[in-house]
Scaffold this active site. Structure first.
Site, PDB file in Angstrom:
ATOM      1  N   THR A 198      20.007 -40.564   1.130  1.00 57.78           N
ATOM      2  CA  THR A 198      20.261 -39.719  -0.045  1.00 57.78           C
ATOM      3  C   THR A 198      21.561 -38.958   0.112  1.00 57.78           C
ATOM      4  OG1 THR A 198      17.897 -39.507  -0.511  1.00 57.78           O
ATOM      5  CG2 THR A 198      19.353 -37.822  -1.424  1.00 57.78           C
ATOM      6  N   GLY A 240       8.022 -40.868   1.727  1.00 56.20           N
ATOM      7  CA  GLY A 240       6.966 -41.729   2.257  1.00 56.20           C
ATOM      8  C   GLY A 240       6.578 -41.359   3.672  1.00 56.20           C
ATOM      9  N   SER A 241       7.557 -40.962   4.485  1.00 62.77           N
ATOM     10  CA  SER A 241       7.238 -40.592   5.865  1.00 62.77           C
ATOM     11  C   SER A 241       6.414 -39.310   5.913  1.00 62.77           C
ATOM     12  CB  SER A 241       8.528 -40.431   6.677  1.00 62.77           C
ATOM     13  OG  SER A 241       9.271 -39.303   6.250  1.00 62.77           O
ATOM     14  N   ARG A 261      21.717 -22.656  -7.452  1.00 57.64           N
ATOM     15  CA  ARG A 261      22.677 -22.226  -8.472  1.00 57.64           C
ATOM     16  C   ARG A 261      21.939 -21.827  -9.755  1.00 57.64           C
ATOM     17  NH1 ARG A 261      24.210 -27.043  -6.288  1.00 57.64           N
ATOM     18  NH2 ARG A 261      23.876 -28.227  -8.203  1.00 57.64           N
ATOM     19  N   CYS A 321      -0.094   0.455   7.797  1.00 57.23           N
ATOM     20  CA  CYS A 321      -0.515   0.887   6.460  1.00 57.23           C
ATOM     21  C   CYS A 321      -1.801   1.706   6.526  1.00 57.23           C
ATOM     22  CB  CYS A 321      -0.715  -0.332   5.560  1.00 57.23           C
ATOM     23  SG  CYS A 321       0.839  -1.120   5.078  1.00 57.23           S
ATOM     24  N   GLU A 369       0.828  -1.206   0.000  1.00 56.21           N
ATOM     25  CA  GLU A 369       0.000   0.000   0.000  1.00 56.21           C
ATOM     26  C   GLU A 369       0.863   1.257   0.000  1.00 56.21           C
ATOM     27  OE1 GLU A 369      -2.131  -2.909   2.888  1.00 56.21           O
ATOM     28  OE2 GLU A 369      -0.123  -2.617   2.033  1.00 56.21           O
ATOM     29  N   ASP A 374      24.131 -39.893  -2.820  1.00 52.66           N
ATOM     30  CA  ASP A 374      24.281 -38.877  -3.867  1.00 52.66           C
ATOM     31  C   ASP A 374      25.306 -37.802  -3.539  1.00 52.66           C
ATOM     32  OD1 ASP A 374      22.287 -40.263  -5.120  1.00 52.66           O
ATOM     33  OD2 ASP A 374      20.710 -38.795  -4.731  1.00 52.66           O
ATOM     34  N   GLY A 403      15.093 -39.088  -0.086  1.00 51.63           N
ATOM     35  CA  GLY A 403      14.573 -40.055  -1.052  1.00 51.63           C
ATOM     36  C   GLY A 403      13.234 -40.669  -0.693  1.00 51.63           C
ATOM     37  N   CYS A 442      -2.619  -3.471   7.195  1.00 57.55           N
ATOM     38  CA  CYS A 442      -2.246  -3.678   8.595  1.00 57.55           C
ATOM     39  C   CYS A 442      -2.482  -2.402   9.393  1.00 57.55           C
ATOM     40  CB  CYS A 442      -0.795  -4.136   8.714  1.00 57.55           C
ATOM     41  SG  CYS A 442       0.422  -2.853   8.295  1.00 57.55           S
TER      42      CYS A 442
END
Length: 373
Positions: free
Chosen positions: A190, A294-295, A201, A78, A46, A194, A289, A69
């Site tokens: 992972t 899954g969790s 980047r 504001c 605003e 990996d 991974g 606000c």
């Protein structure tokens, strides 16, 4: 209001944990000022729009994607700027559920003679600010899950090789997504297999913390994560006691330790999200991974998915699929995705969608909470 929403989007990644907000000043049918919240801690939308409008704001209408606000935070209220500018009418897409605002901004403006209306663009404003609304309502960040898989649903071969399933354009897109996140989450498997950097980047608006979930405190001191801890934070989420040798060693190398309980083979997901919410993290990206994804799925903790489908077939019964864990007992128990879209990214197809149970789970005030509008 659509234009205000487009302006608000320019702040994504720069303003969190504040909301995305855009504002437009209209007088006699002409746009005379516009603005958006550009950086956390700086002037709100605003203020920018009213400054651009100058004297043309007097007697004009202010369209804004969130209720102005009315409290002193990092910047002045504001509502003060609106009244000083001589705005005749304010149209806000939605009320701000932030406790120090929550309808008070509108009430203050009305008391001063300003017409205030809510409603136009509310659905889009809620979608746009889902992470902000979820953090306010639940104390937890918005969870994005990302993976790349082959056409037959594999994220790696049976030997564990996964570089690269998706193409260069897709990987560039992921870096842009990372640059808007507060944290990236992977499991120790992972990290070990990996040896990822998980940095952005080129750099984006944010530098996400790199979080490794491990029941055994496994992050190699020689890993690229630990070696680059000065460039981006590394947090180890583990149930190991703080005095354990592995934890002490990683802390000495600059890693931060998040002590969490466990649920089965991984640290407790909901406890992690509670801790990240206490730190005011707004968006986190779970990159896997399979066990970690899954969790999060089993904990019903995923809000949005970003899935790259690559035109290749890997095969193999032992090859990993994206989500391990317990999973659904019946197809009827699967998490449905809505608000989804598909686009082509290089040679891949990107599917994005939100988990249905999370779409309206923001707990925020709605225009219906203000009778007579």
């Amino acid at each position: 209001m659509r234009h205000a929403s487009e302006l608000a989007e320019r702040g994504r990644g720069w303003v969190e944990p504040n909301p995305l907000v855009g504002a437009v000043v209209v007088r006699a049918g002409h746009l005379v000022g516009e603005g958006w919240h550009q950086r956390f801690g700086e002037a709100h939308a605003e203020v920018h729009a009213l400054a651009a409008a100058g004297e043309a704001a007097r007697g004009a209408t202010l369209y804004v994607t969130l209720e102005p606000c009315c409290h002193q935070g990092k910047t002045p209220p504001c509502t003060d700027a609106v009244l000083r500018a001589g705005i005749h009418r304010v149209v806000a897409a939605m009320p701000d559920p932030f406790p120090q605002v929550a309808g008070r901004g509108a009430a203050l403006l009305r008391a001063a003679g300003v017409i205030v209306d809510f409603g136009p663009g509310e659905a889009e404003a809620r979608r746009q600010n889902s992470p902000y609304l979820k953090l306010l309502a639940t104390g937890q960040p918005f969870v994005h899950a990302k993976w790349a898989m082959s056409l037959d649903g594999k994220i790696a071969t049976f030997t564990g090789d996964s570089k690269w399933i998706s193409g260069e354009d897709s990987r560039r897109w992921v870096h842009e997504l990372r640059g808007r996140m507060d944290a990236i989450v992977i499991g120790s498997g992972t990290a070990r297999a990996d040896d990822p950097l998980l940095t952005v980047r080129p750099p984006g608006p944010r530098t996400p913390a790199r979080i490794v979930l491990s029941t055994t405190g496994e992050i190699s001191p020689q890993s690229r994560l630990v070696k680059t801890v000065a460039e981006a934070p590394v947090w180890l989420a583990t149930p190991l006691p703080p005095e354990s040798p592995a934890v002490r060693h990683l802390r000495a190398l600059g890693c931060e330790i998040l002590s969490l309980p466990t649920t089965g083979p991984v640290p407790a997901v909901l406890s992690l999200l509670d801790e990240l919410g206490r730190r005011r993290l707004t968006n986190i990206l779970v990159e896997g991974g399979s066990k970690i994804l899954g969790s999060f799925r089993d904990a019903n903790a995923i809000d949005e998915v970003h899935v790259f489908l690559a035109p290749r077939l890997i095969g193999g019964e032992a090859a990993l699929t994206p989500m391990g864990g317990h999973g659904a007992d019946r197809v009827a128990d699967a998490l449905p995705l809505d608000d989804w879209q598909i686009q082509k990214v290089g040679a891949d197809v990107l599917f994005q969608g939100r988990v249905r149970s999370q779409i309206a789970a923001d707990g925020g005030l709605r225009t219906t909470d203000f009778p007579g509008q």
